[in-house]
Design an enzyme around this catalytic site. Sequence first.
Site, PDB file in Angstrom:
ATOM      1  N   GLU A  37      -1.373 -18.958   1.388  1.00 18.66           N
ATOM      2  CA  GLU A  37      -2.124 -18.801   2.635  1.00 18.66           C
ATOM      3  C   GLU A  37      -3.035 -19.992   2.891  1.00 18.66           C
ATOM      4  OE1 GLU A  37      -1.969 -16.595   5.109  1.00 18.66           O
ATOM      5  OE2 GLU A  37      -0.241 -15.707   4.119  1.00 18.66           O
ATOM      6  N   CYS A 192       8.456 -16.193  18.620  1.00 14.36           N
ATOM      7  CA  CYS A 192       7.410 -16.385  19.628  1.00 14.36           C
ATOM      8  C   CYS A 192       6.713 -17.717  19.337  1.00 14.36           C
ATOM      9  CB  CYS A 192       6.426 -15.221  19.576  1.00 14.36           C
ATOM     10  SG  CYS A 192       5.355 -15.113  21.031  1.00 14.36           S
ATOM     11  N   CYS A 199      12.753 -15.648  23.549  1.00 13.25           N
ATOM     12  CA  CYS A 199      12.380 -14.315  24.032  1.00 13.25           C
ATOM     13  C   CYS A 199      13.544 -13.316  23.960  1.00 13.25           C
ATOM     14  CB  CYS A 199      11.833 -14.396  25.450  1.00 13.25           C
ATOM     15  SG  CYS A 199      10.264 -15.297  25.532  1.00 13.25           S
ATOM     16  N   CYS A 202      13.481 -11.283  20.904  1.00 18.27           N
ATOM     17  CA  CYS A 202      12.213 -10.642  20.556  1.00 18.27           C
ATOM     18  C   CYS A 202      12.277  -9.125  20.676  1.00 18.27           C
ATOM     19  CB  CYS A 202      11.105 -11.181  21.453  1.00 18.27           C
ATOM     20  SG  CYS A 202       9.485 -10.471  21.055  1.00 18.27           S
ATOM     21  N   CYS A 208       6.420  -7.065  26.980  1.00 19.41           N
ATOM     22  CA  CYS A 208       5.613  -8.284  26.939  1.00 19.41           C
ATOM     23  C   CYS A 208       5.191  -8.665  28.354  1.00 19.41           C
ATOM     24  CB  CYS A 208       6.412  -9.427  26.306  1.00 19.41           C
ATOM     25  SG  CYS A 208       5.519 -10.994  26.272  1.00 19.41           S
TER      26      CYS A 208
END
Length: 359
Positions: A37, A192, A199, A202, A208
């Site tokens: 991370e 995204c 899209c 998605c 959305c």
Amino acid sequence: MKPGNFSSSLLRWHDAHGRHDLPWQSNMTAYRIWVSEIMLQQTQVATVIPYYQRFMQQFADIESLAKADIDLVLHLWTGLGYYARARNLHKAANIICHDYAGQFPETLDAVIALPGIGRSTAAAILALSDNQHHAILDGNVKRVLTRFFAIDGWPGKPEVERLLWQHAENLTPIENTAQYTQAIMDLGATVCTRTNAKCHQCPLLQHCRAYANDRVTNYPTSKPKKTIPVKKTIMLLLRNKDNQVLLQQRPPSGIWGGLWSLPEAQCDTTQKALCAWSQNELKLTINDITIAQPLRHTFSHFHLDITPVYASVINESSAIMEQADTVWYNTCKPDARGLAAPVKKLLDTHNDVMTGVIT
DNA sequence: AAGGCGGGGCA
DNA sequence: TGCCCAGCCTT
């Protein structure tokens, strides 16, 4: 769309299309997630992977990181940027060893209290390694949410950020938090995306709002921009009779903190001024001076135009060389030190010349 | 050449 | 709380 619907669509998509074979997705301990991370904070997955492999090979657990020489930690970070991340990682490893008996803390507040770990990173570590119910809000999630809800305003603005955190917490499911966290990061990273969003792939397409308004590329609202200043510096590549190059360690904080760099002459780029500066500041007599073309290095807040100056040192055995923050660096056999990116570039070029790869 | 990225530090 | 800082990669 209900929160449960959002997360279940995302989880189904992730099962079928998510990434499951990244290095930090096997043996998901808090330590391994933590390191990944931190590396991923400013850097994309493809760049991070080789750094992560080398880092984990060298420091398999918190204790070995804590005990390591900071120069080695920074060496393994060379080229990744934001070197405070590496210093904080090392500092936090020591805190964990001394205050938590080497066990990574398990509460959100304790994790946030570690240097280099903020709210989102702490949440990601505990959600991914321990399936704890905490929402994350990294750049990927911000992009997904600003589009899904068509949220205007730069996400760095406090009011926008507050709203995004509310949505993030509202959408994060109590069960399967680990998979959900992985899923929403994956969606942002692979579908995204900032440009060329896919899209049609998605799972959230039908609800959305940015897509419905045909305004996907308008989100997230970009940061207000300002013009950044240009600073100039001269970097000296001073070689001794063994073709080693003089390096100096930078102060522990600020730009390139703790990294090894080249002496920066505070004078004009005339032969005479350069000779005088070296004599006065370094107690080194130089000749064979070559002034090269400047190269530009850009930070977030300014451009740095670096004029490289190559020269030979005549009086190598000067007393100033005994200082702890000064070293003669052998570019053919580099040792484990952190180097700023443009410095590494200049040293690599120097090495190529010395070894006859280029002339 | 411009934009993006997460957290620390300080007024 | 709100601003400034940091360094590289991608586009």
